[in-house]
Each structure stands twice: as structure tokens, then as C-alpha cells.
Design a protein around this motif. Structure first.
Motif, PDB file in Angstrom:
ATOM      1  N   THR A   1       0.820  -1.216   0.000  1.00 16.94           N
ATOM      2  CA  THR A   1       0.000   0.000   0.000  1.00 16.94           C
ATOM      3  C   THR A   1       0.849   1.260   0.000  1.00 16.94           C
ATOM      4  O   THR A   1       0.539   2.233  -0.691  1.00 16.94           O
ATOM      5  CB  THR A   1      -0.938  -0.003   1.227  1.00 16.94           C
ATOM      6  N   ASP A   2       1.914   1.264   0.791  1.00 15.35           N
ATOM      7  CA  ASP A   2       2.751   2.462   0.941  1.00 15.35           C
ATOM      8  C   ASP A   2       3.865   2.445  -0.103  1.00 15.35           C
ATOM      9  O   ASP A   2       4.836   1.697   0.004  1.00 15.35           O
ATOM     10  CB  ASP A   2       3.355   2.494   2.352  1.00 15.35           C
ATOM     11  N   ARG A   3       3.730   3.287  -1.105  1.00 15.60           N
ATOM     12  CA  ARG A   3       4.728   3.315  -2.175  1.00 15.60           C
ATOM     13  C   ARG A   3       6.091   3.806  -1.698  1.00 15.60           C
ATOM     14  O   ARG A   3       7.129   3.400  -2.224  1.00 15.60           O
ATOM     15  CB  ARG A   3       4.237   4.208  -3.332  1.00 15.60           C
ATOM     16  N   LEU A   4       6.111   4.687  -0.706  1.00 13.74           N
ATOM     17  CA  LEU A   4       7.377   5.257  -0.243  1.00 13.74           C
ATOM     18  C   LEU A   4       8.238   4.223   0.474  1.00 13.74           C
ATOM     19  O   LEU A   4       9.467   4.264   0.386  1.00 13.74           O
ATOM     20  CB  LEU A   4       7.104   6.447   0.688  1.00 13.74           C
ATOM     21  N   SER A   5       7.602   3.289   1.200  1.00 13.96           N
ATOM     22  CA  SER A   5       8.374   2.276   1.933  1.00 13.96           C
ATOM     23  C   SER A   5       8.292   0.908   1.259  1.00 13.96           C
ATOM     24  O   SER A   5       8.599  -0.100   1.887  1.00 13.96           O
ATOM     25  CB  SER A   5       7.857   2.171   3.374  1.00 13.96           C
ATOM     26  N   ASN A   6       7.902   0.884  -0.005  1.00 16.75           N
ATOM     27  CA  ASN A   6       7.743  -0.386  -0.712  1.00 16.75           C
ATOM     28  C   ASN A   6       9.066  -1.154  -0.738  1.00 16.75           C
ATOM     29  O   ASN A   6      10.085  -0.631  -1.201  1.00 16.75           O
ATOM     30  CB  ASN A   6       7.262  -0.137  -2.141  1.00 16.75           C
ATOM     31  N   PRO A   7       9.071  -2.403  -0.238  1.00 19.38           N
ATOM     32  CA  PRO A   7      10.327  -3.167  -0.150  1.00 19.38           C
ATOM     33  C   PRO A   7      10.621  -3.996  -1.396  1.00 19.38           C
ATOM     34  O   PRO A   7      11.459  -4.904  -1.339  1.00 19.38           O
ATOM     35  CB  PRO A   7      10.064  -4.069   1.054  1.00 19.38           C
ATOM     36  N   GLY A   8       9.958  -3.709  -2.505  1.00 24.77           N
ATOM     37  CA  GLY A   8      10.089  -4.531  -3.694  1.00 24.77           C
ATOM     38  C   GLY A   8      11.518  -4.747  -4.153  1.00 24.77           C
ATOM     39  O   GLY A   8      11.915  -5.877  -4.476  1.00 24.77           O
ATOM     40  N   ALA A   9      12.308  -3.689  -4.171  1.00 23.95           N
ATOM     41  CA  ALA A   9      13.690  -3.810  -4.650  1.00 23.95           C
ATOM     42  C   ALA A   9      14.510  -4.743  -3.758  1.00 23.95           C
ATOM     43  O   ALA A   9      15.259  -5.600  -4.241  1.00 23.95           O
ATOM     44  CB  ALA A   9      14.348  -2.431  -4.725  1.00 23.95           C
ATOM     45  N   GLY A  10      14.366  -4.579  -2.451  1.00 22.06           N
ATOM     46  CA  GLY A  10      15.101  -5.435  -1.527  1.00 22.06           C
ATOM     47  C   GLY A  10      14.651  -6.879  -1.589  1.00 22.06           C
ATOM     48  O   GLY A  10      15.472  -7.807  -1.533  1.00 22.06           O
ATOM     49  N   LEU A  11      13.342  -7.094  -1.726  1.00 20.17           N
ATOM     50  CA  LEU A  11      12.818  -8.454  -1.848  1.00 20.17           C
ATOM     51  C   LEU A  11      13.320  -9.129  -3.121  1.00 20.17           C
ATOM     52  O   LEU A  11      13.651 -10.316  -3.127  1.00 20.17           O
ATOM     53  CB  LEU A  11      11.288  -8.425  -1.842  1.00 20.17           C
TER      54      LEU A  11
ATOM     55  N   MET B   1      11.694  -8.628   5.891  1.00 21.64           N
ATOM     56  CA  MET B   1      11.669  -7.397   5.090  1.00 21.64           C
ATOM     57  C   MET B   1      10.244  -6.874   4.925  1.00 21.64           C
ATOM     58  O   MET B   1       9.993  -5.664   4.994  1.00 21.64           O
ATOM     59  CB  MET B   1      12.272  -7.647   3.708  1.00 21.64           C
ATOM     60  N   ILE B   2       9.318  -7.784   4.705  1.00 19.18           N
ATOM     61  CA  ILE B   2       7.922  -7.383   4.525  1.00 19.18           C
ATOM     62  C   ILE B   2       7.376  -6.808   5.824  1.00 19.18           C
ATOM     63  O   ILE B   2       6.712  -5.766   5.838  1.00 19.18           O
ATOM     64  CB  ILE B   2       7.081  -8.577   4.045  1.00 19.18           C
ATOM     65  N   LEU B   3       7.674  -7.464   6.936  1.00 13.20           N
ATOM     66  CA  LEU B   3       7.213  -6.962   8.227  1.00 13.20           C
ATOM     67  C   LEU B   3       7.846  -5.618   8.559  1.00 13.20           C
ATOM     68  O   LEU B   3       7.182  -4.721   9.086  1.00 13.20           O
ATOM     69  CB  LEU B   3       7.538  -7.983   9.321  1.00 13.20           C
ATOM     70  N   ALA B   4       9.124  -5.453   8.230  1.00 14.65           N
ATOM     71  CA  ALA B   4       9.810  -4.190   8.504  1.00 14.65           C
ATOM     72  C   ALA B   4       9.183  -3.043   7.718  1.00 14.65           C
ATOM     73  O   ALA B   4       9.132  -1.902   8.192  1.00 14.65           O
ATOM     74  CB  ALA B   4      11.297  -4.309   8.173  1.00 14.65           C
TER      75      ALA B   4
END
Length: 241
Positions: A105-115, A145-148
Motif C-alpha cells: 500500500t505504501d509506495r514510499l516504503s515499498n520493499p520490492g527492490a530489496g525483496l 523485510m515485509i514486516l519491517a
């Protein structure tokens, strides 16, 4: 002063080496549940003093892999029974679909790159000699990472203290080459990276239920259903009654 710092680093490295040398066989089942941990024997086998062994055992106790009884010392903890396994996955099903939705939902904290980086790194070693430990490490980091990304420190702390990945991986070598995990993690990653909360939640629910099914196979008996609905909600009457 420099010498003191160097000695401190060397001691810390020794503790970590002892910790790893014990943690891996405990998780893999080479050191069985209920096994007494003889500090003197461990120190002699690893060529270290008893002090770093004691500290390593304390770390393993904090991981819930050992229990300490006064006068009796340390023993490895029991592995999960089927009821315990179900409880672990019910906890995960309550927390992680919500976390996946929040992360997407939150684009600013999206962890996609790290995942994505984490998944690519594991995919390179999947199928190798030490894949069981690599899979454990990857699975723990991926979900952490997702929880963070939720920014909820209370949830992160509760999840970390459950040591759910360690407990599940002690049961048996489920998904031995990691292929199913990679496939399911990729669906979660894609949904989060595309900022699709509904798809991220659904992919996480599917992954947790699938992982529960794989893990429960070790008991060779019909597994009870998770007492949580498809949306991640729990029915209190089903838990209490």
C-alpha cells in the motif's frame, strides 16, 4: 586500546563460530531434541575455552533452541508437534497477510527492490549442497523485510520472538530444493512491487497455507485445518472452543 578492541573482535568471532557450529546441526536434526549440551565436550571438540561456549549456548537459548534447567544444564528443545505447528501457522496467517497488504500500500516504503535482490540471491544457490540452511536464511529475511516495511515495531518484535522459521525448519527437509518457495515468494514480490494490496495479501495467504501443508507432511496423519479464514481473520469461537 587497539589490542583490546582486536581481542574483543576475536572473542566475538569465536562466539559466533561456536554458535553457528551448534545451531546448524540443531536445526538440521543432527543434534536431537532433548540432547544434553556438555560444555566441556563442546569446548574440546571446537578447540575453544568454555566461556565462548557458554555465551553461544545463551544465544541459542534466546533463539528457543535450547532450554536451561538449574543443576541440569542446557538441553535442546522439543520439535513442534502437529498442534504446535498449526499454532505457528495460525499466528503467521493472522500477521503476514496484513503485512503484505501494508507493504504493497505504501509506495514510499515499498520493499520490492530489496525483496527482489534477496530472491535473486537465493535463486542462485537453490539446489546446492547447503540449500536447507540457505533456504532457512532466505525465508527468514524475506518475511522480515515485509514486516519491517509496515513500520510496526511491536508486530516485528512479536514475530521475531516467535522464531517460527527455526521451529518449522527443525521438523523435516520440506521443499528440499527451494523451488516451491521461490515460486510462491515471487508471486508475493510481484504483487508488492506492483503496489497491489489485494494480490499481495492473497499471495501471502496462499504461501502460508501451502507451507503449512508441506510442513505437516512429516506427521503422516490428516492435518487439522487452520482456524483462520481466507481473509486472514480469526474466529475466536474456533480458537476457544
Amino acid at each position: 586500546m587497539a589490542s583490546s578492541k582486536s581481542e574483543g573482535r576475536e572473542y566475538g568471532a569465536t562466539v559466533t563460530r561456536v554458535y553457528t557450529a551448534l545451531r546448524v546441526p540443531i536445526v538440521d536434526g543432527e543434534i536431537p531434541p532433548g540432547q544434553r549440551m556438555n560444555i566441556d565436550a563442546i569446548a574440546r571438540r571446537l578447540g575453544v575455552s568454555q566461556t565462548p561456549v557458554r555465551e553461544a549456548l545463551q544465544r541459542l537459548e534466546a533463539d528457543d533452541l535450547l532450554v536451561y534447567a538449574p543443576g541440569r544444564g542446557y538441553r535442546t528443545t522439543p520439535v513442534l508437534d502437529l498442534a504446535g505447528l498449526r499454532s505457528v501457522f495460525e499466528f503467521r496467517l493472522l500477521v503476514e497477510p496484513w503485512a503484505a497488504r501494508a507493504a504493497a500500500t505504501d509506495r514510499l516504503s515499498n520493499p520490492g527492490a530489496g525483496l527482489d535482490a534477496e530472491l535473486r540471491t537465493f535463486a542462485e544457490v537453490a539446489g546446492g549442497e547447503n540449500v536447507r540452511q540457505e533456504l532457512l536464511g532466505h525465508d527468514t529475511r524475506f518475511h522480515a523485510m515485509i514486516l519491517a516495511a509496515t513500520g510496526n515495531e511491536v508486530v516485528q518484535s512479536a514475530y521475531a520472538s516467535s522464531h517460527c522459521h527455526l521451529h518449522v525448519f527443525r521438523l523435516s527437509a520440506v521443499d528440499v530444493n527451494g523451488e516451491r518457495t521461490i515460486e510462491e515468494h515471487r508471486r508475493i514480490l510481484d504483487a508488492i512491487r506492483e503496489c497491489d494490496p489485494e494480490a499481495a495479501e492473497a499471495a501471502m495467504v496462499e504461501h502460508i497455507r501451502s507451507s503449512y501443508g508441506r510442513s505437516a507432511q512429516v506427521f503422516h496423519t490428516p492435518r487439522p485445518d487452520l482456524r483462520v479464514d481466507a481473509a486472514g481473520g480469526v474466529h475466536a469461537s474456533r480458537i476457544l472452543g
